[in-house]
Design an enzyme around this catalytic site. Structure first.
Site, mmCIF file in Angstrom:
data_model
loop_
_atom_site.group_PDB
_atom_site.id
_atom_site.type_symbol
_atom_site.label_atom_id
_atom_site.label_comp_id
_atom_site.label_asym_id
_atom_site.label_seq_id
_atom_site.Cartn_x
_atom_site.Cartn_y
_atom_site.Cartn_z
ATOM 1 N N GLU B 59 0.791 -1.241 -0.085
ATOM 2 C CA GLU B 59 0.056 -0.042 -0.173
ATOM 3 C C GLU B 59 0.823 1.191 0.029
ATOM 4 O O GLU B 59 0.472 2.300 -0.379
ATOM 5 C CB GLU B 59 -1.032 -0.027 1.252
ATOM 6 C CG GLU B 59 -2.169 -0.672 0.906
ATOM 7 C CD GLU B 59 -2.067 -2.407 1.053
ATOM 8 O OE1 GLU B 59 -0.914 -2.803 1.480
ATOM 9 O OE2 GLU B 59 -3.050 -3.046 0.838
ATOM 10 N N HIS B 128 -11.781 -4.564 8.877
ATOM 11 C CA HIS B 128 -12.280 -4.324 7.526
ATOM 12 C C HIS B 128 -13.730 -3.781 7.624
ATOM 13 O O HIS B 128 -14.456 -3.818 6.599
ATOM 14 C CB HIS B 128 -12.474 -5.836 6.860
ATOM 15 C CG HIS B 128 -11.259 -6.630 6.493
ATOM 16 N ND1 HIS B 128 -10.202 -7.103 7.080
ATOM 17 C CD2 HIS B 128 -10.921 -6.876 4.937
ATOM 18 C CE1 HIS B 128 -9.359 -7.234 6.347
ATOM 19 N NE2 HIS B 128 -9.703 -7.397 5.081
HETATM 20 C C1 LIG Z 1 -2.639 -4.546 4.096
HETATM 21 C C2 LIG Z 1 -3.297 -5.447 3.356
HETATM 22 N N1 LIG Z 1 -3.965 -5.185 1.893
HETATM 23 C C3 LIG Z 1 -4.502 -5.789 1.123
HETATM 24 C C4 LIG Z 1 -5.419 -6.825 2.040
HETATM 25 C C5 LIG Z 1 -6.323 -7.705 1.202
HETATM 26 N N2 LIG Z 1 -5.879 -8.995 0.947
HETATM 27 C C6 LIG Z 1 -6.251 -10.131 1.683
HETATM 28 S S1 LIG Z 1 -5.585 -11.660 1.847
HETATM 29 C C7 LIG Z 1 -4.708 -10.874 0.545
HETATM 30 C C8 LIG Z 1 -3.741 -11.847 -0.522
HETATM 31 C C9 LIG Z 1 -2.667 -12.450 0.597
HETATM 32 O O1 LIG Z 1 -1.843 -13.196 -0.196
HETATM 33 P P1 LIG Z 1 -1.017 -14.121 0.596
HETATM 34 O O2 LIG Z 1 0.110 -13.432 1.450
HETATM 35 O O3 LIG Z 1 -0.346 -14.889 -0.545
HETATM 36 O O4 LIG Z 1 -1.619 -15.051 1.445
HETATM 37 P P2 LIG Z 1 -2.698 -16.154 1.115
HETATM 38 O O5 LIG Z 1 -4.071 -15.417 1.150
HETATM 39 O O6 LIG Z 1 -2.476 -16.748 -0.201
HETATM 40 O O7 LIG Z 1 -2.763 -16.964 2.229
HETATM 41 C C10 LIG Z 1 -4.999 -9.498 0.137
HETATM 42 C C11 LIG Z 1 -4.419 -8.757 -0.825
HETATM 43 C C12 LIG Z 1 -5.130 -7.089 3.261
HETATM 44 N N3 LIG Z 1 -6.083 -7.906 4.001
HETATM 45 N N4 LIG Z 1 -4.463 -6.150 4.021
#
Ligand SMILES: Cc1ncc(C[n+]2csc(CCOP(=O)(O)OP(=O)(O)O)c2C)c(N)n1
Ligand SMILES: Cc1ncc(C[n+]2csc(CCOP(=O)(O)OP(=O)(O)O)c2C)c(N)n1
Ligand SMILES: [Mg+2]
Ligand SMILES: [Mg+2]
Lengths: 350, 333, 333, 350
Positions: B59, B128
């Site tokens: 971000e 959220h």
């Molecule tokens: C700071 C932030 N940015 C965006 C999100 C939205 N978001 C939730 S899960 C996710 C993807 C995360 O990917 P990864 O770290 O690979 O974990 P996974 O969900 O695959 O377990 C995103 C972008 C968030 N929760 N927090």
């Protein structure tokens, strides 16, 4: 990738060089580089005195001893390229061509300051000369620099952005996110870490888990570990030319670690007592100005008399500039209520 | 007449402005595939990868890249998926973007938009569901928009993109499914800084933003049955704030209920109440009452989340309290 | 009597609590060498490197480490050098620390303190002069302390360290040099959540926090010469807010001037004004007036910075306006 | 440092192993690991169904296919050790011993939910079992985990903290700051990156400038690049034991990349249409449960009949649990106004 041994203030460092020097690369005009460093040195030396006289409002962070980086990188940029720096940014603004008078007015709180009296030492900016600002929050400007490079990439206009920051800054999240994004998008940006061995009062070695704050992080972004002697203006210029060239060709960012030493305190208010006097004395012998003057004297490019005369002249110019600016009027209070929005207004409600 | 959802209105505004001005570029996490809320669906296909950029989860880099691109002359529109995540790039927003124009004496310009989904009511929990337009309002130098209807979602977002200043657009996630008549014509714009008088009545003024506007309208309907006529003001923007419309209504009705999802502890409602207490004092006939989000992090279980959210019932009760000259009991916590 | 500066009071409180409770640990940038403001001078020498930890420039890691250590049973005191930098770790503060106890149903505890220097007046510019206690007040779940005297700096910081909740302590950097009599005895504590009535008078109530308390006191002295007697309330804490003391005073005087360094757009003063407009409406004899920080980023040049800051003169003028029954003109911007 | 070739879902990876397996290391009880994974799998499969029936309030992110990581690492921790996870955290809570009933009550919004109805799926926490919470902001919990390890270090109590996060999370600033601080202070923490190849809908390869999201960043923190097949529960346990052991000995943090695949969508609301069906089908063949069951059948440790019976029994238990919890009462509104402060109260003013 070719490797080169470069002599830094630490001794010899075996460092890879991103690209070989370009064929069309011209030899640097050392006298010119010297004079540019000298003007910055004398400007800042004067600021130091003015601060001690209580004339400078707010803090001021000088780059005494680090001039070769600002000047060497600026010499590798074209007009129209962007650069951004930190609260330690006088040198970076001046190296791109910002007006000494307008910068000094800003520091002394006079009408005609380069930021209209609203920025002060930590926010010197000269968009006219491609210097897109000094930022006072560690690392906060690195994402911005990446955004500027992104714009160049989108427009395919061949523009390159140079972004300066300190060794301590490699520990902050914004550094990681920004360098990473630049690498993912292969943006035309040159990150220049000025490793002056200290994060404020703390030796950088105490707060990093690797030896080199920038170079040892480069591979995390798929980048080459580039180290240059930041007190050798010609070497800095050469490294910067290679990195700028790579960026302009569309081959993506570089992360350059330029090793140097800050001869004064962290800010003008800091005596630097946490450093051993021997360390400072040793660093003084590697002063980029002393070094280049000695080299030029040896090669016959500029004699000692000539360089002494130059110092006297420039110092005199800075004294005269300061004396003149101190006579000038200070800005009105009313200006505070202008310029929050780009049309010059500042109202948030009707 | 064709219908348009609030969600589609986002894409319509982006589409309109991207087609009009090639310096408008999008960036954000998963925006290329339409985004988690499907608000950018179809844009990458239409405008290509040089206009719609998928980012890593970074971000600070997203907001900073928007700042840099704006500085360099583009008009970036960044997405912060949930407005709660502004906390992860607050330095870029509050300390860099908001201040750059002023502190450089006007040398830097910031024609950028950051969009983020805002607000509660869907059981998304404390991290959220926040309404964080109050965070932004604490910081001079950024404009703040939060539409309540599909029509405004389109027009205000388009206007935000054309605006020369940095604008944060808060899209209430509980409104995405709402529908309205599609605005006529292809180009649609609603100017920033003008509140909308959604309903007219002389007994009490109800002031809302985004989802709470609907609560005010429902409350007004209920109040009408009791013979109480309400003005309903949709602020639309917090900065620039249309204080004149608020003050004019308050002077006429003498009674005001402010309805915000922000926690009452320090929400935009307090700013509006303070303006009224200072500038409309002599015309007020009753205390200025706020129906605010609870002063707790947001819980998930249905009854608990409802308890901490404003509602049409709470608004109507507050308005009745005023018109009967009674001061309602303070909200718990 | 021995004198104590505001700066020394910080170290005194830390020293007192570290000696009393070995779970109290410090962390921050350069805290070992005393910090940029010399507020932690001598502590590493006295308590050793296991109690005083120098960090990299990593505010997210600092605030997060404090959270984790508190969760694990220590009582960390983190330093954020300038409160403006809260923006770089706002996620940890606003989304994690403030919410963890609530959202886990009370499983996590957060007995931690974060100290940061706050406020303007020294020409530090837009990124080093903000008063950001309003940011914190937007977020339920954190306590907010901002002392105005060396005595309170000591006692409130000590109380914050003993408090079982997360507390943000804002140290106004323009107060560090101020001196007062050193409190008697070795142990000093001032309870959180109790405002102090610094001066008593029935015509008008002046409400301040941190540096603006001194402005209120100076204004009260000037007003006394005109025969106007002022209550001066030092809020000391924003959360818990001692609304009872504020309401009692306002009901007695009927006139209130609120003096804040926060931008008026949305500062803590708005919260206080909103409470008064709702709960003391019938006792108010005049508009609730705020003297706030300007709604612009903070400029550096002397005259400009002074223009956007509250001052004793502005407070006195506002109070005179009220007591003469006139409403002062709105502050520009 | 010894190196080991480990077979991941990508194929073979030559990866260094932080420490040799400890002498006193006991052979894992594979049946036990299997049953733990199975219970989690069946629990989450049931949650999926309940979500589709509209019974679960808010989002839910399942770890279907990633169970070997939660279970393998939990098997390397002692009671008293700390662990922290993400919104995809059901498995991590359950693997430490959290009550299935209390977790399900939380998801279904019933009295007695593990977070009292205030957390929901994304914030499952069971301090009683050493699971210090699930956090819904990407990377936000990594600094917290470091702080917990810091407390262990200060107290010298031998405690170790395990912190789970995804591949996409390695791009965020909090990751960089936290891992870096842990390395600088040599803290007893094990960072476990669950590389499931996707950041929401985006393949991780599109948003990193290196090949491996975690392992290729390790050297930036002076750490070894550790990769393990995250679908092989015994291998995960072994790698975790080595890392935990290193942490407990005071030798500092480890960053482990466990390569896996999420069999379902990013959240229960996501159909995962951005993935090629062949890719998902191939991943199913490497399902950690299928794989271990096959292995045990081959070695004779647990026959197919027995494992089928186990599945049937556990599935039945989950069905029964859900049916029972659905009959339970929902929490009162009044609870919302409690528990902001640690004494159970929630008032911010008098
Ligand atoms: C700071 C932030 N940015 C965006 C999100 C939205 N978001 C939730 S899960 C996710 C993807 C995360 O990917 P990864 O770290 O690979 O974990 P996974 O969900 O695959 O377990 C995103 C972008 C968030 N929760 N927090
Ligand atoms: C986010 C943030 N944290 C802390 C500071 C305070 N601060 C200003 S300069 C500095 C040290 C920076 O060190 P380095 O990056 O090495 O740059 P140098 O000052 O040596 O040029 C610190 C900690 C800041 N300005 N911003
Ligand atoms: Mg440095
Ligand atoms: Mg992933």
């Amino acid at each position: 990738m070719p490797r080169a041994t470069c002599v830094t203030t630490f001794g010899e460092v075996d460092a890879p060089v991103a690209t070989p020097p370009r064929a069309e690369q011209t030899a640097p005009d050392l006298r010119d580089l010297y004079e540019r460093m000298l003007r910055i040195r004398q400007f800042e030396a004067k600021v130091d005195v003015l601060y001690r006289q209580g004339r400078v409002r707010g803090p001021a962070h000088l780059g005494l001893g680090q001039e070769a980086i600002a000047v060497g990188v600026a010499a590798a940029l074209r007009s129209g390229d962007f650069s951004l720096g930190t609260y330690r940014g006088h040198a970076h603004a001046l190296a791109r061509g910002a007006s000494e008078e307008a910068v000094l007015r800003e520091l002394l709180g006079r009408v005609g300051g380069i930021c209209g009296g609203k920025g002060g030492s930590m926010h010197i900016t000269s968009v006219e000369h491609g210097y897109y600002g000094s930022y006072a929050i560690v690392g906060g400007h690195i994402p911005t620099a990446v955004g500027m490079a992104w714009a160049s990439r989108i427009r395919r206009d061949g523009g390159v952005t140079a972004c300066f920051f300190g060794d301590g800054t490699t520990n902050i999240g914004a550094f990681h996110e920004a360098v990473n994004l630049a690498a993912v998008w292969s943006l035309p940006v040159v990150f220049v870490c000025e490793n002056n061995l200290y994060m404020e009062y703390t030796p950088i070695g105490d707060v990093i888990p690797v030896e080199r704050p920038a170079a040892d992080r480069a591979s995390a972004y798929g980048l080459a570990p580039l180290v240059v002697d930041g007190n050798d203006v010609a070497a800095v210029r050469e490294m910067a030319l290679a990195a700028v060239d790579r960026a302009r060709r569309g081959d993506g960012p570089s992360l350059v670690e330029a090793v140097t030493y800050r001869l004064g305190g962290h800010s003008v208010a800091d005596g630097g007592a946490y450093r051993h006097p021997d360390e400072v004395a040793a660093a003084r012998t590697r002063d980029p100005l002393v070094r280049l003057a000695t080299e030029m004297a040896q090669s016959g490019e500029m004699g000692v008399d000539e360089s002494d005369a130059l110092v006297t002249r420039v110092k005199g110019e800075m004294d005269a500039l300061a004396a003149r600016v101190l006579e000038e009027p200070t800005p009105d209070a009313a200006g505070a209520w202008t310029g929050m929005w780009s049309d010059g207004s500042a109202a948030w409600r009707n | 007449m064709a219908q348009l959802t609030f969600r589609e209105a986002v894409a319509a505004a982006l589409d309109q402005e991207m087609a009009r001005d090639e310096t408008v570029v999008l960036l954000g996490e998963d925006v290329g595939s339409g985004g988690v809320f499907k608000t950018t669906a179809g844009l990458k296909e239409r405008f290509g990868p040089d206009r719609v950029w998928d980012t890593p989860i970074s971000e600070q880099a997203i907001a900073g890249a928007a700042m840099g691109a704006a500085t360099a002359g583009l008009r970036p529109v960044a997405e912060i998926m949930f407005s709660d995540f502004y906390a992860t790039c607050w330095d870029q927003v509050a300390n860099e973007i908001a201040k750059a124009c002023y502190m450089t004496g006007g040398q830097l310009r910031m024609p950028l938009v950051i969009r983020g989904t805002n607000g509660g009511g869907l059981g998304f929990g404390a991290q959220h569901s926040q309404s964080v337009e109050n965070w932004a309002m604490c910081v001079p130098g950024i404009k703040i928009v939060s539409p309540s209807t599909p029509d405004d979602m389109w027009g205000l977002l388009a206007a935000a993109i054309r605006d020369p200043e940095p604008v944060l657009v808060f899209e209430h996630k509980a409104l995405f499914g709402t529908k309205a008549e599609r605005p006529a014509g292809d180009h649609h714009l609603v100017p920033l800084g003008e509140a909308a008088l959604r309903r007219r009545g002389d007994d009490v003024t109800l002031i809302g933003l985004a989802r709470t506007v609907g609560m005010c309208e429902q409350a007004a309907t209920a109040l009408a049955e009791d013979g109480i006529a309400a003005d309903v003001i949709d602020l639309r923007c917090l900065v620039p704030l249309d204080a004149a419309t608020v003050l004019a209504s308050a002077r006429r009705t003498g009674r005001v209920v402010i309805v915000e999802e922000n926690p009452g502890q320090l929400g935009w409602g307090a700013a509006v109440a303070a303006i009224l207490a200072e500038e409309a004092f002599h015309d007020l006939r009753a205390p200025v009452v706020r129906v605010s989000g609870g002063n707790v992090p947001l819980p998930v279980a249905t009854a608990m989340e409802a308890a901490v959210m404003p509602s049409a019932e709470k608004v109507a009760a507050a308005a009745r309290g005023l018109t009967e000259g009674r001061i309602p009991a303070a909200t718990p916590a």
